[in-house]
Design a protein around this motif. Sequence first.
Motif, short mmCIF file in Angstrom:
data_model
loop_
_atom_site.label_atom_id
_atom_site.label_comp_id
_atom_site.label_asym_id
_atom_site.label_seq_id
_atom_site.Cartn_x
_atom_site.Cartn_y
_atom_site.Cartn_z
N LEU A 56 9.45 67.84 56.65
CA LEU A 56 10.43 68.86 57.01
C LEU A 56 10.66 68.89 58.52
N ASN A 57 9.64 68.48 59.24
CA ASN A 57 9.65 68.59 60.69
C ASN A 57 10.40 67.39 61.31
N SER A 89 0.64 65.16 50.98
CA SER A 89 -0.23 65.12 52.18
C SER A 89 0.18 66.20 53.17
N GLY A 137 4.80 64.76 53.75
CA GLY A 137 3.90 65.12 54.85
C GLY A 137 3.61 63.91 55.72
N TYR A 186 -1.42 63.87 60.15
CA TYR A 186 -2.59 63.05 60.48
C TYR A 186 -3.04 62.23 59.27
N VAL A 187 -2.90 62.79 58.06
CA VAL A 187 -3.33 62.07 56.85
C VAL A 187 -2.22 61.15 56.33
N ALA A 192 4.88 74.44 47.35
CA ALA A 192 6.28 74.11 47.64
C ALA A 192 6.56 72.65 47.28
N CYS A 193 5.59 71.77 47.59
CA CYS A 193 5.77 70.34 47.26
C CYS A 193 5.88 70.15 45.76
P1 ADP Z 1 -2.90 66.77 57.82
O1 ADP Z 1 -3.95 66.76 58.92
O2 ADP Z 1 -3.45 67.26 56.49
O3 ADP Z 1 -2.12 65.51 57.68
P2 ADP Z 1 -0.74 67.94 59.35
O4 ADP Z 1 -0.53 69.37 59.72
O5 ADP Z 1 -1.05 66.94 60.43
O6 ADP Z 1 -1.86 67.94 58.22
O7 ADP Z 1 0.56 67.38 58.57
C1 ADP Z 1 1.14 67.99 57.45
C2 ADP Z 1 2.67 67.73 57.50
O8 ADP Z 1 3.24 68.19 56.27
C3 ADP Z 1 3.41 68.47 58.62
O9 ADP Z 1 4.10 67.53 59.42
C4 ADP Z 1 4.40 69.40 57.86
O10 ADP Z 1 5.65 69.50 58.52
C5 ADP Z 1 4.56 68.68 56.54
N1 ADP Z 1 4.98 69.55 55.42
C6 ADP Z 1 4.41 70.71 55.01
N2 ADP Z 1 5.06 71.18 53.91
C7 ADP Z 1 6.06 70.30 53.61
C8 ADP Z 1 7.06 70.21 52.58
N3 ADP Z 1 7.15 71.14 51.61
N4 ADP Z 1 7.92 69.17 52.60
C9 ADP Z 1 7.81 68.21 53.57
N5 ADP Z 1 6.88 68.21 54.56
C10 ADP Z 1 6.02 69.25 54.59
#
Ligand code: ADP
Length: 477
Positions: free
Chosen positions: A36-37, A90, A10, A13-14, A113-114
Motif C-alpha cells: 500500500l505504501n 508478509s 507487504g 523487512y520480511v 485486511a489482506c
Molecule cells: P515486516 O518486518 O514484518 O516485514 P514491515 O513493517 O517492514 O514488517 O512491512 C510490512 C509492510 O506491509 C509495510 O510496508 C506495509 O505498508 C505493508 N502492508 C500492510 N498492510 C497491507 C495491505 N493490506 N496491503 C498491502 N500492503 C500492506
Amino acid sequence: MIIKNICCIGAGYVGGPTMSVLAEKCPNIIINVVDLNQERVNSWNSNDLNNLPVYEPGLAEIVKNCRNKNLFFSNLIQEKIKEADMVFISVNTPTKKKGLGAGKASDLKWVEACARQVAQYSSGHTIVVEKSTLPVRTAEVIKSILKESKKQNIGEMPLKTFDVLSNPEFLSEGSAIKDLLIPDRVLIGGENNDAINSLCEIYKNWVPEEKILTTNIWSSELAKLTSNAFLAQRISSINSISALCEATGANVKEVARAIGSDSRIGSKFLNTGPGFGGSCFKKDILNLVYLSEFFGLPEVAAFWESVVNLNNWHQNRISKLITKKLFGTLSNKKIVILGFAFKANTNDTRESAAIQICKNLLEEDAYLVIHDSKVAYKQIEVDLEKKVLNSHLTNNDDSKISKGGNWNYTQDLSGIFNDADAVVILTEWDIYKSINWEVVSKFMRSPAWIFDTRSILSPIDIKKSNLNFWQIGDGLL
Ligand code: ADP
Ligand code: UDX
C-alpha cells in the motif's frame, strides 16, 4: 499444482528479502510484491540500489539481477492477487496498544485486511501462505474469511477455492540473505498435502529436502513463537548469571564457555549483553504469554513473562550500577554512549536496550553524547522522546551543568571523550574494539569510568590507562 505466479502482500523487512531470494532461485516463477505504501514501492524500484528500503548484505545484488525480469514491486494489489496461484501474507503484526490483549497480543488488523483482499480479488484456486509472525490459530481467522467468499461463488463466476499454509520466517537482521539461502530449516504447516507439496517444490530449488520440515498448521505457528522465545530465554538466562558472577567473583565468559561445551546446551547465543532487543523477541514472547493466559495456563504465561521481566530488570540494573559507581549522582556529568542500535551491523533500534538505559541516565540528569555511525539522530529523537540538544560539543564544565538531562549526537569519535566522566558501550560495533583507551583517558575527567556491557574490551588493555573499568559479568574487576 505447479506454481507459476506468486503475489506477496507487504514489501517490508520480511517480504522484500524473501521474495528477492525466491525470484533468484526460481526464474520460472513470476513474483509480484505489492504494498500500500507507494513510497516504499518507489524505493524498491529505485535505480539507486543503495536506497532500497531494507539494508541487508547481498540483497541489492539479487534485486539488481531479478528486478523487472521475474521480480516486480508495485501497488497493483487487486490485479496481482487475481493473477496469483499463491499469495504470501508478509504484513506487519505489531503488539496491540489498546483494547483486548493490549500490550501482549498481536494486532491482526493488517492480516485480516489482506485475507479480505484475497477473498475478494483472487480467482480459481489460491494457496495463501502466512509468512508474518502470527499468533497460533491465525490461520483459522484467515480461513474463515476465505470461507465466506467461497459462499459467494455464484452463477457463471469461476469457482474460488483456497488452501492456507503457515511458512514462518527465521531471518536474523544483518544475515537475512544468508539465512534465506542456507536455512537451518524451512517449516511448512498445513492440512492439504497437495498445497504443502506445491510450496515444498519451490524451496527444493535450493534447499536440501531433509531441511524442509512439514507439520500441521498449528505446530508450525507455535514453533515460530517458541523458537524466538527459546533464543530470548537463553539471553535472559546468561544475563541473570552475569549479575551473579559480578556478586560472587566468577566470570560469565568462563561460565558460558564451560556450559556451552556441553553439546546438549551448545555454545551459541550465550553472549551476555545489555539485554535483548529487536522487533521479534519481546513481541513473540508476549504473544506466547497472551496465548497461555487465553487458554487458561497462567503458570506457563508467568514462566515466559519472566524472560521479558528479567530483560527489563537487567537494563535497569545497568543504569543503576552506572549511577552508583559515579557517586550516586549524574548531574554535571558527561557520559559518552557508544552504540544505539539493538545489535551491531544494523541501523535498527527497535526495542534496543540503549533506549531504556539512556532514558534512565537522562532521568538522573546526565548529559549524554551518543555515538552510532548507522543510526540517524532523528530515530534516537523518536526513541528517547526528547529532542537532540542543538549545541556544539564542548569540554567546558559550566556547559555540562546547563546540559544536564539532555543529549547530543555524533557520528564521529574524535573529540567526544573530552572531559567525559564515563563511557558506556551498548552496541558491539567493531570500531569500539580498536579505541586506544590509554590516549582517551588523558582527555576524560578523573576519576573516569568505562562500562562495557558487551564485553568487547580487554581488561589488560584498559589497565594500561588510569581508567576505572566495569565489564558485564566479571566479578573480579
Ligand atoms: P515486516 O518486518 O514484518 O516485514 P514491515 O513493517 O517492514 O514488517 O512491512 C510490512 C509492510 O506491509 C509495510 O510496508 C506495509 O505498508 C505493508 N502492508 C500492510 N498492510 C497491507 C495491505 N493490506 N496491503 C498491502 N500492503 C500492506
Ligand atoms: C531474531 C531471531 O534470531 C530470528 O530467527 C527471528 O526470525 C527474528 O528475531 P534478530 O532480532 O534480527 O533475529 O536478532 P538476533 O541476532 O537474534 O539478536 C536479538 C537480540 O539478542 C539482540 O539485541 C542481540 O544483541 C541479543 N543477543 C543475541 C545477545 O544479547 N546475546 C547473544 O548471544 C545473542
